[in-house]
Design an enzyme around this catalytic site. Sequence first.
Site, short mmCIF file in Angstrom:
data_model
loop_
_atom_site.label_atom_id
_atom_site.label_comp_id
_atom_site.label_asym_id
_atom_site.label_seq_id
_atom_site.Cartn_x
_atom_site.Cartn_y
_atom_site.Cartn_z
N ARG A 1 41.47 -20.79 24.21
CA ARG A 1 42.25 -19.61 23.26
C ARG A 1 41.40 -19.68 21.88
O ARG A 1 41.52 -20.80 21.46
CB ARG A 1 43.45 -19.67 23.49
CG ARG A 1 44.28 -18.37 22.88
CD ARG A 1 45.52 -18.53 22.79
NE ARG A 1 46.12 -16.93 23.16
CZ ARG A 1 47.41 -16.57 22.38
NH1 ARG A 1 47.91 -17.30 21.85
NH2 ARG A 1 47.73 -15.24 22.65
N TYR B 1 45.98 -24.81 14.78
CA TYR B 1 46.43 -26.20 15.60
C TYR B 1 45.05 -27.25 15.55
O TYR B 1 43.99 -26.53 14.95
CB TYR B 1 46.92 -26.26 16.97
CG TYR B 1 48.37 -25.33 16.73
CD1 TYR B 1 48.55 -24.09 17.22
CD2 TYR B 1 49.22 -25.90 15.90
CE1 TYR B 1 49.52 -23.39 16.95
CE2 TYR B 1 50.47 -25.22 15.75
CZ TYR B 1 50.56 -23.83 16.56
OH TYR B 1 51.72 -23.11 16.38
N THR C 1 55.82 -20.27 22.77
CA THR C 1 56.33 -21.31 22.68
C THR C 1 58.15 -20.90 22.44
O THR C 1 58.34 -19.78 21.79
CB THR C 1 55.96 -22.18 21.20
OG1 THR C 1 54.84 -22.54 21.55
CG2 THR C 1 57.03 -22.90 20.73
N ARG D 1 55.27 -11.00 23.09
CA ARG D 1 56.56 -10.94 22.82
C ARG D 1 57.77 -9.93 23.68
O ARG D 1 58.47 -10.46 24.12
CB ARG D 1 56.80 -10.17 21.31
CG ARG D 1 56.42 -11.42 20.29
CD ARG D 1 56.16 -10.88 19.00
NE ARG D 1 54.84 -10.14 18.75
CZ ARG D 1 54.30 -10.07 17.66
NH1 ARG D 1 54.98 -10.12 16.33
NH2 ARG D 1 53.07 -9.37 17.67
N ASN E 1 45.13 -20.52 16.39
CA ASN E 1 46.28 -20.59 15.43
C ASN E 1 46.53 -21.77 14.75
O ASN E 1 47.61 -22.08 14.60
CB ASN E 1 47.53 -20.40 16.43
CG ASN E 1 47.51 -18.96 17.24
OD1 ASN E 1 46.82 -18.13 16.61
ND2 ASN E 1 48.44 -18.62 18.26
N TYR F 1 63.20 -19.12 19.34
CA TYR F 1 63.21 -20.62 19.23
C TYR F 1 64.40 -21.48 19.08
O TYR F 1 64.67 -22.33 18.34
CB TYR F 1 62.26 -21.18 17.90
CG TYR F 1 60.87 -20.25 17.97
CD1 TYR F 1 60.82 -19.48 16.81
CD2 TYR F 1 59.91 -20.46 18.99
CE1 TYR F 1 59.31 -18.61 16.82
CE2 TYR F 1 58.79 -19.56 18.91
CZ TYR F 1 58.50 -18.53 17.86
OH TYR F 1 57.41 -18.09 17.87
O1 LIG Z 1 49.93 -20.71 19.10
C1 LIG Z 1 51.08 -20.74 18.85
C2 LIG Z 1 51.66 -19.77 17.67
C3 LIG Z 1 53.14 -20.35 17.69
C4 LIG Z 1 53.03 -21.46 19.01
C5 LIG Z 1 52.01 -21.65 19.58
C6 LIG Z 1 51.68 -22.50 20.79
O2 LIG Z 1 50.93 -21.63 21.98
#
Ligand SMILES: O=C1CCC=C1CO
Length: 399
Positions: A243, A196, A37, A348, A194, A375
């Site tokens: 994922r 979501y 992101t 990263r 993560n 970001y």
């Molecule tokens: O999975 C994550 C962690 C921060 C942003 C996203 C979206 O792919």
Amino acid sequence: AFVEDFTPIPLEDTNLFKPIRVGDCMLRNRIVMPPLTRMRAHYPGNIPNRFWARKYYDQRSKSPGTMIITEGAFISPQAGGYDNAPGVWSSEQMTEWKSIFKKVHENGSYIWPQLWALGRAAYPEVLKRDGLRFDSASDGIYMDTEMESKAKNCKNLQHGLTKVEIKQYIKDYIHAAKNCMSSGADGIELHAANGYLINQFIDPISNKRKDEYGGSIENRARFILEIVDDLVQEVGSEHVGIRFSPYGTFGTMSGGENPTIMAQYCYIIGKLEERAQKGKRLAYIHLVEPRVTNPFLTEGQGAYSEGSNDFIYSIWKGNIIRAGNFALHPEIVEELVKDERTLIAYGRYFISNPDLVTRVAKGLPLNRYERDKFYVMSEEGYTDYPTYTEALSLGWSNA
Ligand SMILES: O=C1CCC=C1CO
């Protein structure tokens, strides 16, 4: 500047640079750029950045036969809640994505959009502004007190999805996947990691439902398996990846501390393997390693050392992408790629090294990344990182 006290090792003679087939894609290396992101999309409209995004993906796909998974992209307005992340639901968005996909293909590389739904990780006031709900698996189980007070202040309390709304999300995943495939994508990645929305259904810490979507390992797996089955039906299993972050705590998920959480992932992945053995094998399973339990922590921080994703290899017999602080540990990568089905995602350092594939192959120094530009709405920290040769001509030295 280059990363200091890091001893690169050339990996070009390891399996990492042997071809591998992922879906329809004949990759020439097993390095993957994972979803990252970057918050450069235009608001309103959640449109990929018209000025910079194509250049960003072009720069990182120059090594032919490389697989790129895009930044998370919302499947619908209701699945969103961040103004500067892109979507894949509208024609304006797909116009930009088409030009990005075309550029990556011109470089001989491949691109898989990541389909994203935020759930309780969204900003409730942003959703309220747009007349949208603040969704999750259950009512009122907030990821933290800050989110709870935001939701209460803007009067958009966290809402446990009804079954009708669950079915609508599944339709939105299908619509998004069809948009991506018809726009030239090589496949799609279903974001189930993560913290979501999908992760909020998988994890008992956030899913307290009493209906068939909660209350047991089987019921918490229902939502994701329904999405997978409809996606496979619509676009073909070879065009679907998924994922997971089994040990992740980001977004207030259980992580390895919950002794039953691995059983939950064994079950889901087992059901995916059952489907695979009936001819519907997904292109890959993508795993966030316990080395990184929270992507916002710097390397080494928050690593969970009591577990490993190795158990998944005894269940899932297809391709596995592993992500988690590997760029600074080529010696670990050399070990992990000794089989014929492991790919390595570098996150990263793919931000700060557009030519990462070459640097990993040759064992070259890596550009440091600037976290405070991850970001922000600027071209700085997005498309201005130099290749190795550019860095040398800028006078950067290995010293
Ligand atoms: O999975 C994550 C962690 C921060 C942003 C996203 C979206 O792919």
